[in-house]
Write an enzyme that holds these catalytic residues in place. Structure first.
Site, short mmCIF file in Angstrom:
data_model
loop_
_atom_site.label_atom_id
_atom_site.label_comp_id
_atom_site.label_asym_id
_atom_site.label_seq_id
_atom_site.Cartn_x
_atom_site.Cartn_y
_atom_site.Cartn_z
N ARG A 1 5.72 4.34 1.53
CA ARG A 1 6.21 5.57 2.15
C ARG A 1 7.13 5.25 3.34
O ARG A 1 8.18 5.87 3.52
CB ARG A 1 5.03 6.40 2.65
CG ARG A 1 4.48 7.36 1.62
CD ARG A 1 5.23 8.68 1.71
NE ARG A 1 4.61 9.64 0.82
CZ ARG A 1 5.07 9.93 -0.38
NH1 ARG A 1 6.12 9.29 -0.86
NH2 ARG A 1 4.48 10.85 -1.10
N SER B 1 0.84 -1.20 0.00
CA SER B 1 0.00 0.00 0.00
C SER B 1 0.87 1.25 0.00
O SER B 1 2.08 1.20 0.26
CB SER B 1 -0.90 0.01 1.23
OG SER B 1 -0.12 0.12 2.41
N HIS B 2 0.25 2.38 -0.28
CA HIS B 2 0.99 3.63 -0.37
C HIS B 2 1.73 3.93 0.94
O HIS B 2 2.91 4.29 0.93
CB HIS B 2 0.03 4.78 -0.69
CG HIS B 2 0.68 6.13 -0.68
ND1 HIS B 2 1.48 6.58 -1.70
CD2 HIS B 2 0.68 7.11 0.26
CE1 HIS B 2 1.93 7.79 -1.40
NE2 HIS B 2 1.45 8.13 -0.22
N VAL B 3 1.04 3.78 2.08
CA VAL B 3 1.67 4.13 3.35
C VAL B 3 2.82 3.17 3.65
O VAL B 3 3.84 3.57 4.26
CB VAL B 3 0.62 4.13 4.49
CG1 VAL B 3 0.15 2.73 4.82
CG2 VAL B 3 1.17 4.81 5.73
#
Length: 1362
Positions: free
Chosen positions: A1008, A1003-1005
């Site tokens: 990140r 996922s994006h998080v």
């Protein structure tokens, strides 16, 4: 209630209802609980198939509130001499271990997180029932009034411990109670003291003779204390001999046979000489009768099971989702004008130099009383105002203790005050300054804090006005600032309907007849308002059922009139239920708050039959006459409880404490009895000669009361459906209810089975019977029927009994294996699905549990791993259901509750209590019980580490990461967040994010976190998570591995050392290079270059031949002046401007030409509308450059947003079965020899977007691609599918930067909308077919390995997402 409350509920598993001081106890069907219904002498003939039921009746227990979280209990030393186990309030384990030595030790352990537990105890010596106080006591023990000792428990983790040492050999037992001082709550053993026998060195003289009848009674009492277990013949014999030994020991300590007989039969010692004691009392006969029947109860407690029918679960799927009705279309959007008193309150709060300490309103007779209390510098100031039109005199006093009236000091009396004996009369002052209409006011200022409150009543002419027959009272010590919220604007509600309900409440509170008739009149209006309309009716009826509204006010009404009004209301709801399936779930909940009612004389019999009872049993005065007057004046559901309290009192040989216990346990206090228009002031008083007749006649009368008031009572619901008549003299004479036509063959036998097993300790056969009964009934509930409401009330009763049975069965699961727990979960999930309108996800969860059970029984290696995925999905389903209830119900509860003056505590927990009342609570508890078992079996550990980085930081606890994503922390911060969806940014200054949520590893998080060298992990252990949350504000060190996180508290020096180390490893700066428009709108993949498109398009172009690709690139200029000046609202305006662009003719022609040359279908060939769809999708991709998350992300890393350019990659999309993302280096461990991949069913948007649940994940070694290892099975409930179409994908230069997770910030938009499909993994060969699974996963791994090698030759990135 917010989303955080939903998460909190799910995390702690709805273990029990939260305890609130004012909370009325309810049963699961949302109606006032009728207490514990014990044995009944009621004999009933049921028609239909001749169903008969005698003997035991249904126990409808109220949910017992607790205010703590239960934890696992450690096992005691198995070598101990004796260990006794008790269960408090249904879910608290208490263990008492007694060891035999020179000094006997009693070790007490309780699974309780409170730190204010006290043992209130004493000892028993020489057969004297009076407590003696041992001299040898634990530390901190105090003497309590020379009557008992009080010793505090020692708290450790989730348990509390205490050890007593008894060195007095004359002491043969200890007795105790447990007191939670902070909550003022006592814990008892079935209403009595806990009694623990101690080992003694005295030898038992086996020549001492004990009468056999007393041994039988003692054995029976032991059997009751032990939970009425199903003993084997050997165990029965053993228990019988233990009972004999106990009585022998008492006789050796000096007790006579008469002493034992009196004690066992609960007689006082001094009655042994009375004439009655020489014979056999009725009480003794009853006890002996019980004992003599004990062996015959084996059939009642048998493990007989029904044979459940095999069913296609897919046929149970309901997709009845109510269409969203915009509240604007059914209610005014204009804010409600503030009332005169609200304006007065605002003005006074602005005048005060300190915030208002307490704010309280009282609603009565169409008017309102407002009281504000403020405190400053040792002074208390009271402002009272009312909008009464007539002149008001306030009759008031002060109090130092609640309930008393004291003369106020003369120097504080306001103007127009006249002292009277024990009080003051003050004429209120009329004030109309800057107010729409006059108000009458009173102001008082008191020095010091010696007075704690102000009681008052109002006098209007010759009339006294009280607060529901009690004094009004203002509490100076209790802060009630938020007791009453403003009504608000009714957003998210059927406001017009709720306003009408509020206006009609003064009429509705006259009687149940008025309320039910008004509700019946509003059914059509609610139907027109849709889902929110019925939500409003439910909120109103629920406030009534929980006694938040007045039931009767100065109005006499005949019971038959109430019954007819109930019948009218439930008949109207029945008609809507038949025609509008999307509202059925709400309608079920509404009906559960209303009794069944009935036409004819069913209601009138409430009046008539109480006269029969009084006449036949010679009890025409006192309490019975007062109750008779109440029943004649206005009967209510309270009467069911009062009748049960009388029966319990009589059965206990007239023990008055039993009478009050039944009343109080069900929310009826002495004050409530006095508040009725016809008050009940006296306690019952009967003689032993009246006992048998009263029990018989009150038992019959209970049926009459339940026929009107208890729609969801199991026994009465069954009788009402199967038909009955009663020929008992004076009771329901001539009443015959015919059986419902069309019931399934064998249904009476099934219901008989349910009734016969309803009290069994082993609840599994009962649960199976209840669910089979619901399944058989279901087809009749889905079509019109002239007695549909009777079928609904039966189904509600069966549903409610499932919940009470599963709660009773928790203890049965304490030592159960995973198969048993999974089976119980499947039963409760089936029950929840049968009560839900939109149950597709629940049904697929149920199928998942059944598949997990089959894997377990087949001894499949991955059964626990698969079961964990079903468990995670079940949690998501519960969360979704809770959030739906919150969205639909809570706004109406807030608005209507505020309008009606309902206390804020009842408003704020409204939805929470609705959720707790259903099967979702039991399901969550079972899921939480199974989770650690599955994690241990599947070797999952307590953590999934997504980004393993060692950090030191200060802990901060938040509800959702989303709420702090734009925050900047000025010191290293470890965020413990209850919710992480997957698309959030990680705030500046955060060094770690820990969560119980389950975002995808890709996922994006997650990306990140890995790029930013931030520790990111999911914690599956609620105990560890609670420990971390308790460290809020503390400095912790985190040391993660690939599967665990070790944490400890550290000092500031370790933070300083880490900070200096990090200075040497500052991350490289990143920047964007501004692109120039080259004059081309459309280019083919052969023309892709670094200057024209992003890496996504170039990678696709390189792989041409496998996936056809094209791109559109246009440099778009918009005005951003206001944005540059800090106006964040300008982002939305810029997006609107982009979406309003008109396509230049050159762009259309170039794009059309390029797509056709590349053998790609041109949308315009299908018509102008299709081209407009494509153009709208292209603009949405461009507009996503200015979405908030993307914009603030670039600002956070100091990228020039102007330099960010957006190309649009155009690809043909097919309706694929699966999508996947590959990492050619394991992102969790950094192992470059492993390929890590995640797979979802349908389109990949559910994988890279913020869709709940986990994907299927696996790893495989690059040197052994044919042996993939599954790490986790999928729990995502939703898959996206689309017809063959075109997708327009973002491809910005911001997605190409090393160290910056630009992927996922911008939108990819398909030309056609995707279909959301609820997934059934039990039919997916990727899950169920091992050979297919191995082939697909190996093929995915091989593709990743081949592409990595291809890009390695070109010196490109080694990680490919595809």
């Amino acid at each position: 209630m917010s989303n955080s409350v939903v998460h909190h509920l799910l995390n702690r598993g709805f273990t029990r209802p939260v305890s609130f001081e004012h909370r009325n106890k309810l049963n699961s069907s949302c109606v006032p609980a009728v207490g514990k219904i014990g044995k009944s002498s009621l004999g009933t003939q049921l028609y239909g198939k001749g169903l008969q039921k005698t003997g035991r009746r249904l126990i409808t227990e109220t949910g017992r509130p607790v205010s703590f979280v239960t934890r696992a209990v450690l096992a005691m030393d198995p070598a101990s001499q004796t260990v006794e186990k008790f269960n408090l309030d249904g879910n608290i384990d208490l263990l008492v271990e007694v060891t035999s030595a020179t000094v006997r030790e009693v070790n007490i352990q309780i699974a309780h997180t409170s730190d204010s537990l006290l043992l209130h105890w004493g000892a028993i010596r020489d057969n004297n029932e009076k407590w003696v106080l041992p001299s040898r006591c634990p530390d901190r023990t105090i003497n309590y009034k020379n009557r008992a000792l009080r010793t505090p428990f020692v708290k450790s983790g989730g348990n509390s411990y205490l050890k007593l040492e008894i060195d007095d050999n004359a002491i043969h037992a200890i007795e105790f109670l447990i007191f939670d001082e902070s909550r003022n709550k006592w814990y008892k053993s079935n209403g009595q003291n806990f009694h623990i026998n101690l080992p003694t060195e005295r030898n038992v003289d086996h020549n001492v003779s004990v009468p056999e009848d007393l041994v039988q009674i003692q054995a029976y009492l032991r059997w009751e204390r032990n939970g009425k277990q199903n003993y084997s013949p050997e165990k029965e014999k053993e228990e019988y001999e233990v009972a004999r030994t106990e009585l022998r020991e008492e006789m050796m300590r000096g007790a006579s046979v008469e002493d034992l007989r009196a004690k066992l039969l609960k007689k006082d010692n001094n009655t042994s000489d009375s004439p009655k004691s020489k014979g056999t009392s009725s009480s003794e006969q009853e006890s002996q009768k019980k004992v003599s029947k004990q062996p015959k109860q084996k059939q009642h407690f048998s493990t007989e099971k029904i044979q459940r029918k095999a069913r296609d679960l897919n046929k149970l799927i309901c997709k009845h989702v109510a269409d969203f009705v915009d509240p604007k279309s059914i209610s005014s959007t204009e804010p409600r004008a503030l009332t005169t008193l609200e304006l007065y309150a605002i003005a006074k709060e602005e005048q005060e130099t300190t915030p208002v300490f307490s704010k309280k309103t009282f609603k009565l007779e169409g008017s309102t009383i407002l009281v504000l209390v403020s405190k400053l510098s040792g002074k208390t100031k009271i402002h009272l105002a009312t909008d009464f039109k007539e002149p008001i005199t306030l009759h008031w006093a002060l109090s130092q203790n609640g309930g008393e009236w004291l003369d106020p000091p003369s120097d504080i009396l306001p103007p127009n005050s006249l002292p009277v004996r024990g009080a003051v009369d003050t004429q209120l002052t009329i004030s109309s300054t800057d107010l729409p209409s006059p108000v009458q006011t009173f102001e008082l200022e008191i020095e010091g804090d010696s007075y704690k409150g102000m009681p008052f009543v109002l006098n209007v002419g010759e009339r006294w006005i009280k607060n529901h027959d009690s004094d009004f009272y203002v509490d100076f010590a209790k802060e009630e600032k938020h007791v009453q919220k403003d009504h608000g604007d009714g957003k998210g509600t059927a406001k017009n309907l709720l306003d009408k309900i509020a206006d009609l409440e003064s009429e509705a509170q006259k009687s149940f007849m008025h309320r039910f008739n008004i509700a019946a009149d509003l059914v059509d209006e609610a139907k027109n308002a849709g889902q929110l309309g019925f939500a409003g009716i439910l909120v109103w009826m629920r406030f009534m059922a929980t006694r938040q509204l007045v039931w009767n006010k100065s109005y006499n009404v005949k019971p038959r009139e109430i019954s007819q009004a109930q019948d009218r209301l439930t008949g109207g709801l029945q008609n809507v239920y038949a025609s509008y399936p999307e509202y059925r779930e709400l309608l079920r909940m509404i009906m559960s708050t209303v009794g069944r009612g009935g036409e004819g004389d069913v209601g009138q019999r409430i009046r008539d039959e109480i006269l029969v009872i009084q006449s036949k049993n010679n009890c025409k005065g006192g309490m019975m006459e007062q109750w008779h007057q109440k029943l004649h004046n206005n009967t209510s559901p309270d009467d069911v409880i009062i009748c049960q309290a009388l029966m319990d009192y009589i059965k206990s040989d007239f023990d008055m404490s039993v009478y009050w216990k039944t009343l109080n346990d069900n929310g009826i206090t002495k004050e409530r009895l006095l508040s009725y228009d016809r008050a009940i002031r006296s306690e019952p008083g009967f003689s032993s000669e009246q006992k048998d007749g009263l029990l018989r006649d009150l038992g019959h009368y209970m049926r009459t009361l339940k026929a009107v008031h208890s729609g969801a009572d199991l026994e009465s619901a069954i009788q009402n459906c199967m038909g009955y008549q009663d020929d008992a003299r004076g009771f329901m004479v001539g009443v015959q209810i015919n059986p419902i036509s069309g019931l399934p063959s064998g249904y009476p036998d099934l219901l008989r089975f349910v009734l016969e097993h309803v009290e069994e300790k082993n609840v599994e056969p009962l649960l199976e019977g209840l669910l089979e009964a619901r399944q058989e009934l279901r087809p009749l509930l889905l079509k019109s029927h002239d007695r549909l409401k009777d079928l609904l009330f039966l189904d509600l009763a069966l549903d409610s009994t499932v919940r009470t049975a599963i709660e009773r069965g928790y203890e049965q699961l304490n030592d159960a294996g995973p198969e048993k727990i999974m089976y119980f979960i499947s039963l409760v999930l089936e029950n929840l699905a049968l009560s839900s309108d939109d149950n597709e996800d629940l049904i697929y969860c149920l199928k998942g549990w059944q598949f997990a059970l089959s894997m377990f029984r087949s001894k499949k290696d991955h059964w626990a791993l698969y079961a964990k995925s079903v468990l995670d999905r079940s949690r998501l389903a519960l969360q979704s259901k809770a959030e739906r209830y919150l969205e639909i119900l809570q706004p109406s509860a807030e608005y209507l509750g505020s309008c009606l003056g309902v206390e804020q505590w009842a408003i704020s927990i409204f939805t929470e209590e609705i959720i707790r009342a259903g099967s979702a609570a039991a399901l969550s508890s079972l899921v939480n019980r199974l989770d650690p078992v599955l994690r241990q079996t599947a070797n999952l550990g307590s953590w999934q580490v997504i980004s393993p980085v060692e950090v030191v930081g200060y802990v901060i606890v938040v509800d959702e990461l989303l709420t702090v994503q734009n925050k900047t922390y000025d010191r290293p911060t470890i965020i413990v967040a209850n919710r992480v969806r997957g698309e959030e940014e990680i705030p500046d200054g955060a060094v770690a994010v820990l969560t119980p949520d389950m975002p995808d590893v890709l996922s994006h998080v997650s990306v990140r976190a890995r790029n930013g060298k931030i520790c990111f992990a999911t914690c599956f252990d609620s105990g560890i998570l609670a420990d971390l949350q308790a460290m809020d504000g503390k400095l912790l060190s985190l040391k993660p591995t690939s599967a665990d996180v070790v944490y400890r508290e550290v000092n500031d020096s370790e933070l300083s050392n880490l900070s200096s180390d990090n200075l040497e490893e500052a991350p490289p700066s990143i920047s964007l290079v501004k692109k120039q428009f080259v004059g081309r709108y459309a280019i083919s993949s052969e023309e892709f270059t670094n200057d024209l498109v992003g890496a996504k398009s170039r990678n696709i172009g390189y792989l041409k031949g496998k996936v056809p690709s094209w791109a559109v690139n246009e440099k778009l200029q918009v005005l951003k002046k206001s944005l540059d000046e800090g106006d964040q609202d300008a982002l939305g305006e810029i997006r609107k401007t982009v979406l309003g662009l008109v396509a230049p003719a050159e762009l259309v022609e170039e794009l059309k030409s390029t797509m056709k040359k590349s053998d790609m279908p041109w949308p315009g060939d299908e018509g102008e509308q299709r081209w407009e769809q494509a153009w709208a999708a292209i603009k949405k991709v461009w507009a996503s450059k200015w979405n908030e998350r993307a914009y603030f992300s670039t600002k956070k890393v100091k990228l020039d947003h102007d330099y960010l350019c957006m190309a649009v990659l155009v690809q043909e999309v097919i309706n694929a079965d699966y999508a996947f993302v590959i990492h050619t280096t394991n992102p969790s461990s950094g192992d470059s020899s492993e390929i890590y991949a995640e797979v979802v069913k349908g389109l990949g948007e559910t994988l890279v977007g913020a869709y709940p649940g986990r994907s299927l994940s696996f790893i495989t070694k690059k040197n052994n691609l044919d042996s993939p290892l599954v790490l986790g099975y999928p729990s995502k409930p939703i898959g996206l599918f689309i017809r063959r179409s075109i997708i327009f994908r973002s491809d910005s230069n911001g997605e190409d930067l090393e160290g910056y997770a630009g992927a996922g910030l911008y939108d990819s938009v398909p030309m056609d909308e995707e279909d959301k499909v609820v997934l059934d993994y039990t039919t997916d060969p990727l899950i169920t077919d091992e050979s297919f699974q191995q082939k697909i996963l190996s093929d995915i791994a091989r593709a990743g390995d081949a592409i990595e090698k291809l890009y390695s030759c070109m010196e490109l990135h080694k990680t490919l997402k595809g």
